[in-house]
Scaffold this active site. Structure first.
Site, PDB file in Angstrom:
ATOM      1  N   CYS A 112       0.808  -1.221   0.000  1.00 32.12           N
ATOM      2  CA  CYS A 112       0.000   0.000   0.000  1.00 32.12           C
ATOM      3  C   CYS A 112       0.843   1.274   0.000  1.00 32.12           C
ATOM      4  CB  CYS A 112      -0.945   0.003   1.199  1.00 32.12           C
ATOM      5  SG  CYS A 112      -2.175  -1.316   1.161  1.00 32.12           S
ATOM      6  N   HIS A 259      -3.827   7.129   0.710  1.00 30.95           N
ATOM      7  CA  HIS A 259      -4.004   5.795   0.141  1.00 30.95           C
ATOM      8  C   HIS A 259      -5.434   5.344   0.407  1.00 30.95           C
ATOM      9  CE1 HIS A 259      -3.831   1.575  -0.587  1.00 30.95           C
ATOM     10  NE2 HIS A 259      -3.932   1.274   0.698  1.00 30.95           N
ATOM     11  N   ASN A 289      -9.657  -0.915  -2.685  1.00 26.38           N
ATOM     12  CA  ASN A 289      -8.238  -0.717  -2.432  1.00 26.38           C
ATOM     13  C   ASN A 289      -7.441  -1.348  -3.572  1.00 26.38           C
ATOM     14  OD1 ASN A 289      -5.600  -0.674  -1.529  1.00 26.38           O
ATOM     15  ND2 ASN A 289      -6.033  -1.541   0.488  1.00 26.38           N
TER      16      ASN A 289
END
Length: 332
Positions: A112, A259, A289
């Site tokens: 991430c 993020h 995501n």
């Protein structure tokens, strides 16, 4: 000399998977997913497609946006947690897709936080004269590695497939471009968010008992509350670090792009920073995501919507597996 973003591109598969679609294969509901993550839908591949395949059209768009030929690239960085192969690296596979040869290319496996880690590497190469044009691309094919059953729903509902890329070049005005980047990691929490097998820690690396039953070690696993708690702590810390390094304050930030892991995390971070909602951009509700692709995908959409304009101070921040976390401040 700073580095600056010259162009941005993105690509997501056409197939859209809604929360209602997931409720047909696991015990979940649209309300349950939205309350916990803010996600309404995500994009999944429908055939044998790897991250390099998703990356190629995103890269072509970024190159066109930057007015840069692929042959002008001095370095290619690709971030992914879902590589095409165990080896070789997906960046090399991407070069084949682009018809390039004799260009340094490497994968960055920081999940991430991958995009910001790559951004920092590209920035240093350009600042030190090691490169003039650097391609940074995040690409993920998550859907083929998710346990899309009730047993795996905590993780499976979160992720989506997609790619986004930026082309970086030189900026000779020291007040513009990438002003600062900050990277951190804390490996003692590695097992809180991980995929365990196949693994070189075991001989053989994969066996039937690892793959079957409720204790399967093939699928991603996450201690969600633990990850959540650390994320809402590390985000403001690393943002404060970037502001301190440049002499800016939260009030100076024109747009914050976190993020896209969980809308609730982003909202809590913004509240803690006393950052008004109109200064934060999120698109997790449409894509889920996408890990290394999430920040550049959001940056692409924010710019397309006119929310990123010349002269604006843009703050990027990420937190993810490892644990790793990072931030960057960019004067557009």
């Amino acid at each position: 000399m700073n580095a600056r973003i010259l162009g941005i591109g993105r690509y997501v598969p056409e197939h859209v998977v809604t929360n209602d679609d997931l409720s047909k294969v696991m015990d979940t509901t649209d309300e349950w997913i939205q309350q916990r993550t803010g996600i309404r839908q995500r994009h999944f591949v429908t055939s044998d497609v790897g991250p390099a395949d998703l990356a190629a059209p995103a890269v072509r768009d970024a190159l066109a946006d930057a007015g840069v030929a692929a042959s002008d690239l001095d370095l290619v960085l690709l971030g992914t947690l879902s590589p095409d192969f165990d080896f070789p690296n997906s960046a090399a596979v991407l070069l084949r897709r682009l018809g390039l040869r004799d260009v340094p290319a490497m994968d960055v496996r920081n999940q991430c936080s991958g995009f910001l880690y790559m951004l920092a590497v590209a920035d240093k190469f350009i600042r030190t004269g090691g490169a003039r044009r650097v391609l940074v691309v995040g690409a993920e094919t998550h859907s083929t590695g998710l346990d899309q059953s009730t047993a795996g729903r905590e993780v499976a509902v979160i992720f989506g497939d997609g790619a986004a890329a930026v082309v970086l070049g030189e900026e000779h005005d020291p007040s513009k471009g990438i002003l600062t980047t900050h990277l951190h990691s804390e490996g003692k929490f590695a097992k809180k968010l991980m995929v365990e097998v196949p693994t070189s820690l075991c001989d053989p690396r994969v066996s039937p008992d690892m793959l079957t039953g409720p204790g399967s070690r093939l699928w991603p696993r996450m201690e969600g509350r633990y990850v959540f708690k650390h994320a809402v702590t590390r985000f403001p810390e690393v943002i404060a670090e970037a502001l301190a390094a440049t002499g800016y304050t939260v009030a100076d930030i024109d747009l914050f792009i976190p993020h896209q892991a969980n809308l609730r995390i982003a909202q809590l971070v913004a509240m803690g920073l006393e950052l008004p909602p109109e200064k934060m951009f999120n698109n997790i509700e449409r894509y889920g995501n996408t890990t290394a692709a999430s920040i550049p995908l959001a940056l692409y959409e924010a710019r397309s919507a006119g929310l990123v304009r010349e002269g604006m101070l843009v703050c990027l921040a990420a937190f993810g597996a490892g644990f790793t976390w990072a931030s960057a401040l960019i004067r557009w």
